[in-house]
Scaffold this motif. Structure first.
Motif, PDB file in Angstrom:
ATOM      1  N   GLY A  63      65.910  34.774  44.211  1.00 58.68           N
ATOM      2  CA  GLY A  63      66.541  33.529  43.711  1.00 58.68           C
ATOM      3  C   GLY A  63      67.594  33.006  44.395  1.00 58.68           C
ATOM      4  N   LEU A  64      68.739  33.908  44.276  1.00 64.14           N
ATOM      5  CA  LEU A  64      69.893  33.520  44.754  1.00 64.14           C
ATOM      6  C   LEU A  64      70.192  34.051  46.420  1.00 64.14           C
ATOM      7  CD1 LEU A  64      72.020  34.851  41.801  1.00 64.14           C
ATOM      8  CD2 LEU A  64      71.320  32.399  42.321  1.00 64.14           C
ATOM      9  N   GLY A  65      69.021  34.485  46.711  1.00 64.72           N
ATOM     10  CA  GLY A  65      69.177  34.839  48.411  1.00 64.72           C
ATOM     11  C   GLY A  65      70.295  35.901  48.696  1.00 64.72           C
ATOM     12  N   LEU A  66      70.546  36.821  47.663  1.00 63.27           N
ATOM     13  CA  LEU A  66      71.324  37.881  48.024  1.00 63.27           C
ATOM     14  C   LEU A  66      70.595  39.147  48.640  1.00 63.27           C
ATOM     15  CD1 LEU A  66      73.344  37.626  44.693  1.00 63.27           C
ATOM     16  CD2 LEU A  66      74.106  36.823  46.845  1.00 63.27           C
ATOM     17  N   ALA A  67      70.170  39.011  49.910  1.00 62.91           N
ATOM     18  CA  ALA A  67      69.264  39.909  50.710  1.00 62.91           C
ATOM     19  C   ALA A  67      69.902  41.070  51.300  1.00 62.91           C
ATOM     20  CB  ALA A  67      68.141  39.223  51.123  1.00 62.91           C
ATOM     21  N   GLY A  68      71.078  40.920  51.894  1.00 63.47           N
ATOM     22  CA  GLY A  68      71.734  41.896  52.622  1.00 63.47           C
ATOM     23  C   GLY A  68      71.836  43.164  52.188  1.00 63.47           C
ATOM     24  N   PRO A  69      72.287  44.160  52.666  1.00 64.35           N
ATOM     25  CA  PRO A  69      72.258  45.507  52.096  1.00 64.35           C
ATOM     26  C   PRO A  69      73.301  45.446  51.213  1.00 64.35           C
ATOM     27  CG  PRO A  69      72.269  45.803  54.654  1.00 64.35           C
ATOM     28  CD  PRO A  69      72.300  44.202  54.135  1.00 64.35           C
ATOM     29  N   LEU A  70      74.520  45.120  51.159  1.00 68.95           N
ATOM     30  CA  LEU A  70      75.600  45.135  50.153  1.00 68.95           C
ATOM     31  C   LEU A  70      75.182  44.074  48.910  1.00 68.95           C
ATOM     32  CD1 LEU A  70      78.256  46.033  49.243  1.00 68.95           C
ATOM     33  CD2 LEU A  70      79.257  44.055  50.310  1.00 68.95           C
ATOM     34  N   GLU A  71      74.625  43.117  49.259  1.00 69.02           N
ATOM     35  CA  GLU A  71      74.213  42.109  48.293  1.00 69.02           C
ATOM     36  C   GLU A  71      73.129  42.691  47.415  1.00 69.02           C
ATOM     37  OE1 GLU A  71      74.578  41.158  51.322  1.00 69.02           O
ATOM     38  OE2 GLU A  71      76.047  39.756  51.653  1.00 69.02           O
ATOM     39  N   SER A  72      72.183  43.344  48.161  1.00 70.61           N
ATOM     40  CA  SER A  72      70.948  43.876  47.257  1.00 70.61           C
ATOM     41  C   SER A  72      71.238  44.831  46.436  1.00 70.61           C
ATOM     42  CB  SER A  72      69.742  44.394  48.331  1.00 70.61           C
ATOM     43  OG  SER A  72      70.311  45.144  49.316  1.00 70.61           O
ATOM     44  N   ASN A  73      72.253  45.664  46.893  1.00 71.10           N
ATOM     45  CA  ASN A  73      72.603  47.031  45.998  1.00 71.10           C
ATOM     46  C   ASN A  73      73.520  46.305  44.723  1.00 71.10           C
ATOM     47  OD1 ASN A  73      72.017  49.731  47.147  1.00 71.10           O
ATOM     48  ND2 ASN A  73      72.497  48.413  49.023  1.00 71.10           N
ATOM     49  N   ALA A  74      74.070  45.194  45.103  1.00 67.71           N
ATOM     50  CA  ALA A  74      75.102  44.672  43.966  1.00 67.71           C
ATOM     51  C   ALA A  74      73.956  44.274  43.041  1.00 67.71           C
ATOM     52  CB  ALA A  74      76.221  43.528  44.381  1.00 67.71           C
ATOM     53  N   VAL A  75      72.830  43.361  43.625  1.00 72.97           N
ATOM     54  CA  VAL A  75      72.114  42.891  42.452  1.00 72.97           C
ATOM     55  C   VAL A  75      71.298  44.102  41.652  1.00 72.97           C
ATOM     56  CG1 VAL A  75      69.868  41.623  42.530  1.00 72.97           C
ATOM     57  CG2 VAL A  75      71.948  40.558  43.847  1.00 72.97           C
ATOM     58  N   LYS A  76      71.020  44.917  42.670  1.00 72.40           N
ATOM     59  CA  LYS A  76      70.137  46.095  42.057  1.00 72.40           C
ATOM     60  C   LYS A  76      71.120  46.867  40.875  1.00 72.40           C
ATOM     61  CE  LYS A  76      67.162  49.435  42.036  1.00 72.40           C
ATOM     62  NZ  LYS A  76      65.745  49.433  41.303  1.00 72.40           N
ATOM     63  N   ALA A  77      72.504  46.947  41.095  1.00 73.19           N
ATOM     64  CA  ALA A  77      73.409  47.481  40.211  1.00 73.19           C
ATOM     65  C   ALA A  77      73.162  46.706  38.703  1.00 73.19           C
ATOM     66  CB  ALA A  77      74.962  47.662  40.871  1.00 73.19           C
ATOM     67  N   ALA A  78      73.578  45.398  39.018  1.00 67.03           N
ATOM     68  CA  ALA A  78      73.751  44.546  37.823  1.00 67.03           C
ATOM     69  C   ALA A  78      72.420  44.505  37.077  1.00 67.03           C
ATOM     70  CB  ALA A  78      74.008  42.983  38.316  1.00 67.03           C
ATOM     71  N   SER A  79      71.387  44.456  37.577  1.00 66.47           N
ATOM     72  CA  SER A  79      70.083  44.702  36.975  1.00 66.47           C
ATOM     73  C   SER A  79      69.930  45.936  36.215  1.00 66.47           C
ATOM     74  CB  SER A  79      68.684  44.226  37.830  1.00 66.47           C
ATOM     75  OG  SER A  79      68.755  45.561  38.808  1.00 66.47           O
ATOM     76  N   ILE A  80      70.486  46.994  36.823  1.00 67.67           N
ATOM     77  CA  ILE A  80      70.287  48.226  36.223  1.00 67.67           C
ATOM     78  C   ILE A  80      71.338  48.461  35.050  1.00 67.67           C
ATOM     79  CG2 ILE A  80      70.802  50.762  36.399  1.00 67.67           C
ATOM     80  CD1 ILE A  80      69.939  50.686  39.296  1.00 67.67           C
ATOM     81  N   VAL A  81      72.293  47.865  35.121  1.00 70.05           N
ATOM     82  CA  VAL A  81      73.348  47.904  33.835  1.00 70.05           C
ATOM     83  C   VAL A  81      72.645  46.967  32.751  1.00 70.05           C
ATOM     84  CG1 VAL A  81      75.714  46.984  33.180  1.00 70.05           C
ATOM     85  CG2 VAL A  81      75.565  48.159  35.224  1.00 70.05           C
ATOM     86  N   LEU A  82      72.406  45.757  33.153  1.00 71.02           N
ATOM     87  CA  LEU A  82      71.552  45.052  32.064  1.00 71.02           C
ATOM     88  C   LEU A  82      70.464  45.654  31.186  1.00 71.02           C
ATOM     89  CD1 LEU A  82      72.149  41.601  33.531  1.00 71.02           C
ATOM     90  CD2 LEU A  82      73.531  42.441  31.613  1.00 71.02           C
TER      91      LEU A  82
END
Length: 152
Positions: free
Chosen positions: A112-131
Motif C-alpha cells: 500500500g505504501l510502497g515500502l518494499a526496499g530491504p530497510l523499509e520492508s524490515n521497518a514495516v515488518k517490525a511495526a507489524s510485529i509490535v502491533l
C-alpha cells in the motif's frame, strides 16, 4: 497491644504489579526470540531467496509461532494452568489471528505504501510485529494462559 498494618497494606498492591512486570519481561524475552526467528526467516525468504513478500512474512510468522508456544508455555506462563487441548487450540487460534493482523499491517506498508526496499520492508515488518504482539499479549494472558486463582 497495637499492630500497625499500614505498611502491609501499602505493600500488598506491589505484588500484582511485580507479577505483571515479570510477566511482561518474560513475554518480551520469549517474544524477542520469536521476533529474531521471524526476521531471520523473513529476510532469508524475501531478500535471499526472492520469494513473494506475503509468502515470506506469513511463513516467517508461522515458524516463529510454533517456537513461541513452547516458550510461553514453559517460561512465561509456566505457573498457569497445565497444557490442555483447549489451551493449544486457543493459542494457535489467537496466534492465527495475530498472524493475520501482522500480515495485513505488513501488506498495507509493503504494497500500500510502497515500502518494499530491504530497510523499509524490515521497518514495516517490525511495526507489524509490535502491533500484533500487543494483541497477542492481551489474549494469551487472558484466555490462553489464564491465572488459576487456586494456585495463588
Amino acid at each position: 497491644m497495637t499492630v500497625n498494618l499500614s505498611a502491609e497494606r501499602m505493600a500488598a498492591p506491589a505484588l500484582p504489579v511485580r507479577r505483571l512486570v515479570l510477566e511482561v519481561l518474560n513475554f518480551a524475552l520469549v517474544g524477542g526470540s520469536g521476533v529474531a526467528v521471524n526476521f531471520l526467516v523473513f529476510n532469508v525468504l524475501l531478500h535471499g531467496l526472492h520469494w513473494a513478500a506475503m509468502v515470506a512474512t506469513v511463513l516467517a510468522s508461522l515458524i516463529a509461532m510454533g517456537g513461541n508456544y513452547l516458550g510461553f508455555r514453559y517460561v512465561t506462563y509456566r505457573d498457569r494452568a497445565s497444557r490442555t487441548r483447549r489451551q493449544i487450540a486457543l493459542f494457535f487460534g489467537f496466534s492465527g489471528i495475530g498472524v493475520a493482523l501482522e500480515s495485513g499491517l505488513f501488506y498495507a506498508g509493503y504494497h500500500g505504501l510502497g515500502l518494499a526496499g530491504p530497510l523499509e520492508s524490515n521497518a514495516v515488518k517490525a511495526a507489524s510485529i509490535v502491533l500484533a504482539s500487543a494483541f497477542r499479549f492481551l489474549v494469551y494472558r487472558t484466555w490462553v494462559f489464564p491465572h488459576d486463582a487456586r494456585r495463588a
